[in-house]
Design an enzyme around this catalytic site. Structure first.
Site, PDB file in Angstrom:
ATOM      1  CG  HIS A  42     -22.262 -12.556  33.486  1.00  0.00           C
ATOM      2  ND1 HIS A  42     -21.058 -11.894  33.517  1.00  0.00           N
ATOM      3  CD2 HIS A  42     -22.903 -12.109  32.382  1.00  0.00           C
ATOM      4  CE1 HIS A  42     -20.957 -11.120  32.473  1.00  0.00           C
ATOM      5  NE2 HIS A  42     -22.071 -11.207  31.765  1.00  0.00           N
ATOM      6  CG  HIS A  45     -23.156  -7.988  34.399  1.00  0.00           C
ATOM      7  ND1 HIS A  45     -23.828  -9.120  34.011  1.00  0.00           N
ATOM      8  CD2 HIS A  45     -23.207  -7.135  33.353  1.00  0.00           C
ATOM      9  CE1 HIS A  45     -24.266  -8.966  32.774  1.00  0.00           C
ATOM     10  NE2 HIS A  45     -23.898  -7.778  32.349  1.00  0.00           N
ATOM     11  CD  GLN A  69     -28.251  -2.439  23.607  1.00  0.00           C
ATOM     12  OE1 GLN A  69     -28.390  -1.498  24.375  1.00  0.00           O
ATOM     13  NE2 GLN A  69     -27.235  -3.294  23.705  1.00  0.00           N
ATOM     14  CE  LYS A 159     -18.872 -11.152  25.401  1.00  0.00           C
ATOM     15  NZ  LYS A 159     -20.214 -10.656  25.385  1.00  0.00           N
ATOM     16  NE  ARG A 199     -27.048 -11.859  22.442  1.00  0.00           N
ATOM     17  CZ  ARG A 199     -26.799 -10.579  22.642  1.00  0.00           C
ATOM     18  NH1 ARG A 199     -25.728 -10.205  23.322  1.00  0.00           N
ATOM     19  NH2 ARG A 199     -27.618  -9.650  22.167  1.00  0.00           N
TER      20      ARG A 199
HETATM   21  O1  PAF Z   1     -23.401  -4.105  27.206  1.00  0.00           O
HETATM   22  C1  PAF Z   1     -24.604  -4.005  27.523  1.00  0.00           C
HETATM   23  O2  PAF Z   1     -25.128  -4.753  28.331  1.00  0.00           O
HETATM   24  C2  PAF Z   1     -25.453  -2.927  26.860  1.00  0.00           C
HETATM   25  O3  PAF Z   1     -25.052  -2.724  25.550  1.00  0.00           O
HETATM   26  C3  PAF Z   1     -25.497  -1.613  27.636  1.00  0.00           C
HETATM   27  C4  PAF Z   1     -24.125  -0.956  27.700  1.00  0.00           C
HETATM   28  C5  PAF Z   1     -26.012  -1.857  29.034  1.00  0.00           C
HETATM   29  C6  PAF Z   1     -26.450  -0.636  26.941  1.00  0.00           C
HETATM   30  O4  PAF Z   1     -27.732  -1.160  26.863  1.00  0.00           O
END
Ligand code: PAF
Length: 295
Positions: A42, A45, A69, A159, A199
């Site tokens: 988006h 980024h 994660q 964020k 999201r």
């Molecule tokens: O913020 C994110 O999108 C993720 O946590 C990252 C930093 C790419 C690690 O997977």
């Protein structure tokens, strides 16, 4: 060796190929900026890509939905994947390289018995408390990606305030401090204040309308801020979130420099308000610096 996508961004899926290409750039003395992402790109980024492009000769973006994660398997399964659109956006932004590895490429030994990072209290508060194991997974993947890309600078969005602190700590723990500079860039918001996030794509029309309530709540915290005890302000914020249809994990006020929760404010300590709340099964987070520079 590598695939030149129809859009012109150089796409690498294999570490060896990316390494060879990056070594050649470094031999020419070029500086490398790195934007790690999980895709579903988006404008937030893309602003990181633009900043990296302004400060480096080569910009590498990675897209890897990191299974390590996600503490909630449902969240992992539903994480939006929009790779074709992402490639088009990267091309438009003038990103040089997309690294798109497989899980086996990143975790060749599997996901068990992986390295542990000493994140101390950062792992027991706020996101650390509500998403157990999440930051270990973030550190694992970012450490691995940094070893692969070996950039001069890494670009992160504010964020994810706590994530920025965690990654900064991981970089110190792994001895990369001094070699890699962490650049934290401001949160981008929609017209109604909703922080841009991958999201958000999962929100239905009704949820999308309610979602800006988090930012309204952060603004209310800022407006009500005064020296002394902060508990009433936090309680009000939680009530407002519930009233607006959220299921809050927390609405907290913390020290902006170390994220220690602040109960009594002396009027000088730098503060940040942080919120995590669900709208149905979608968990949103946001933050607002209350003192000093405003995000
Ligand atoms: O913020 C994110 O999108 C993720 O946590 C990252 C930093 C790419 C690690 O997977």
């Amino acid at each position: 060796m590598y695939t030149n996508t129809r859009t012109g961004v150089i796409l690498f899926k294999k570490i060896n190929d990316l390494n060879k290409w990056l070594d050649a750039q470094r031999k020419k003395g070029l500086h490398v900026g790195f934007v790690p992402t999980m895709g579903a790109l988006h404008p937030g980024h893309l602003s990181l890509i633009h900043t990296s492009k302004a400060e480096n000769n080569v910009t590498v973006c990675s897209i890897f939905v990191n299974p390590a994660q996600f503490n909630d398997p449902g969240d992992f399964e539903k994480y939006p994947v929009t790779i074709e659109q992402d490639i088009a956006l990267l091309e438009e932004a003038g990103c040089n390289v997309l690294f798109l590895p497989s899980v086996a490429e990143i975790y060749p030994m599997g996901l068990l018995h992986l390295r542990h990072f000493d994140l101390s209290y950062l792992e027991t508060i706020l996101e650390g408390k509500y998403r157990p194991g999440h930051f270990q997974g973030v550190c694992l993947v970012v450490d691995r990606l940094l070893d692969i890309v070996n950039p001069n600078k890494i670009y992160l969005g504010q964020k994810d305030y706590q994530q920025c602190m965690v990654i900064t700590r991981m970089i110190i723990l792994t001895g990369k401090e001094g070699k890699i500079k962490v650049r934290i860039c401001p949160t981008l918001r929609e017209a109604d204040g909703l922080a841009m996030s991958s999201r958000n794509m999962r929100l239905n029309e009704k949820e999308r309308k309610s979602a800006a309530g988090i930012y309204q709540c952060l603004l209310q915290i800022k407006k009500n801020l005064s020296k002394g005890n902060l508990e009433k302000i936090k309680e009000k914020a939680v009530s407002r979130l519930i009233h607006s249809g959220f299921r809050p994990d927390y609405a907290e006020i913390a020290d902006a420099e170390n994220l220690n929760i602040v109960h009594e404010w002396n009027g000088k300590q730098p503060l940040v308000a942080v919120i995590a709340a669900f709208l149905n099964d979608i968990r949103l987070i946001d933050n607002l610096q209350l003192t000093g520079e405003i995000s």
